[in-house]
Design an enzyme around this catalytic site. Structure first.
Site, mmCIF file in Angstrom:
data_model
loop_
_atom_site.group_PDB
_atom_site.id
_atom_site.type_symbol
_atom_site.label_atom_id
_atom_site.label_comp_id
_atom_site.label_asym_id
_atom_site.label_seq_id
_atom_site.Cartn_x
_atom_site.Cartn_y
_atom_site.Cartn_z
ATOM 1 N N ARG A 38 0.837 -1.201 0.000
ATOM 2 C CA ARG A 38 0.000 0.000 0.000
ATOM 3 C C ARG A 38 0.872 1.250 0.000
ATOM 4 O O ARG A 38 0.580 2.232 -0.686
ATOM 5 C CB ARG A 38 -0.939 0.002 1.210
ATOM 6 C CG ARG A 38 -2.090 -0.990 1.085
ATOM 7 C CD ARG A 38 -2.804 -1.210 2.396
ATOM 8 N NE ARG A 38 -3.262 0.023 3.038
ATOM 9 C CZ ARG A 38 -3.664 0.095 4.315
ATOM 10 N NH1 ARG A 38 -3.672 -1.004 5.061
ATOM 11 N NH2 ARG A 38 -4.066 1.244 4.821
ATOM 12 N N CYS B 221 -0.380 6.098 9.600
ATOM 13 C CA CYS B 221 -0.819 4.799 9.073
ATOM 14 C C CYS B 221 -2.050 5.042 8.219
ATOM 15 O O CYS B 221 -2.136 6.068 7.545
ATOM 16 C CB CYS B 221 -1.107 3.820 10.216
ATOM 17 S SG CYS B 221 -2.405 4.372 11.342
#
Length: 285
Positions: free
Chosen positions: A182, A241
């Site tokens: 990601r 995050c």
């Protein structure tokens, strides 16, 4: 970076079992899951939890005025929520989750943001507790309301402008806990409509690389992992995050290593990738 005593932030299952009935100890089930995990923290708590534990729902104890997920609430809203859970000043708060070490650090960090002085994490979490055959309960837990004095430590929290300045000036390292695919922009985000990739200049330490069996890896392993990612232990760090949850795992790991110049980007990638005034890049750091 100085070496820290990581036991400051953890208690063992043996310790908790021996202190479960102590009047000054409160156990908090902090189980929360990503949408892609297909698990329900509230439902799992209702089915089985450590006896006497209360459930802290990240999706309910939040800033209701902010469309971003589980952003920190106001001190007043936080105090009201935890008072109703029977958590008060001077208590020892022990937090755990259903994965082992995933959402518990976010709730541990949140309590600390609002001034709790004695809050720790159950090492190994609920999986270790159950694997050892310790008691569980499905009974609803209602504790007497307690007074909680919430004083927000703004120095622990960073917003999007703080992150932009840090990236532009190099005043702090931005360390992203998302999985590497990601971060590189090769895999989709779990939240629809968000591009993957990363902030220009950010570093990547996937949270899964620093956790094993519901515990932080050894200090030596943590040091090697952060060093391999290019993190300088002598410089400030902003953790980030997907939505501010696993960023707290990085915080926990760094603080357990003696790092005390830390901030957490509460909006994290969900905010960054949804704005039109932020830059997204792909590929390795």
């Amino acid at each position: 970076m100085i070496e820290a005593d990581r036991s400051r932030w953890f208690v063992t299952t043996e310790w908790l079992a021996a202190h479960l009935d102590a009047p000054d100890v409160v156990v908090v089930d902090a189980s929360w899951y990503l949408p892609t995990m297909n698990r329900d923290g509230a439902a799992e708590y209702a089915a089985a939890h450590i006896p006497g534990a209360v459930h802290f729902d990240l999706d309910k104890v939040k800033d209701e005025t902010n469309p971003l997920p589980h952003m920190l609430p106001s001190p007043e809203a936080f105090a009201s929520a935890v008072r109703k859970l029977g958590i008060g000043d001077g208590m020892r708060i022990v937090v755990y989750d259903g994965i082992g070490l995933f959402s518990a650090p976010r709730v541990w960090w949140t309590f600390r943001v609002f001034g709790a002085r004695d809050v720790c994490i159950l090492e190994g979490g609920f999986p270790k507790w159950r694997a050892e055959g310790r008691p569980v309960s499905d009974e609803a837990v209602v504790r007497q309301p307690r007074h909680f004095t919430a004083r927000m430590d703004h120095g622990m929290v960073r917003d999007v402008e703080d992150v932009k300045r840090a990236l532009a000036s190099g005043s702090a390292q931005v360390v992203d806990a998302r999985p590497a695919d990601r971060f590189r922009g090769e895999a989709p985000e779990p939240r629809p409509g968000l591009s993957s990739g990363h902030m220009p200049g950010a570093l990547n330490v996937p949270f899964a690389a620093i956790v094993a069996d519901g515990k932080l890896r050894s200090p030596e392993s943590l040091a090697e992992t952060f060093a391999a990612a290019g993190v300088d232990p002598a410089r400030p760090v902003i953790t980030t995050c997907g939505s501010g949850v696993s960023a707290a795992i990085l915080w926990l790991a760094l603080e357990s290593m003696g790092h005390n110049r830390l901030g957490l980007y509460d909006g994290s990638w969900t905010e960054w990738a949804s704005r039109d005034d932020t830059e997204i890049v792909s590929g390795p750091a």
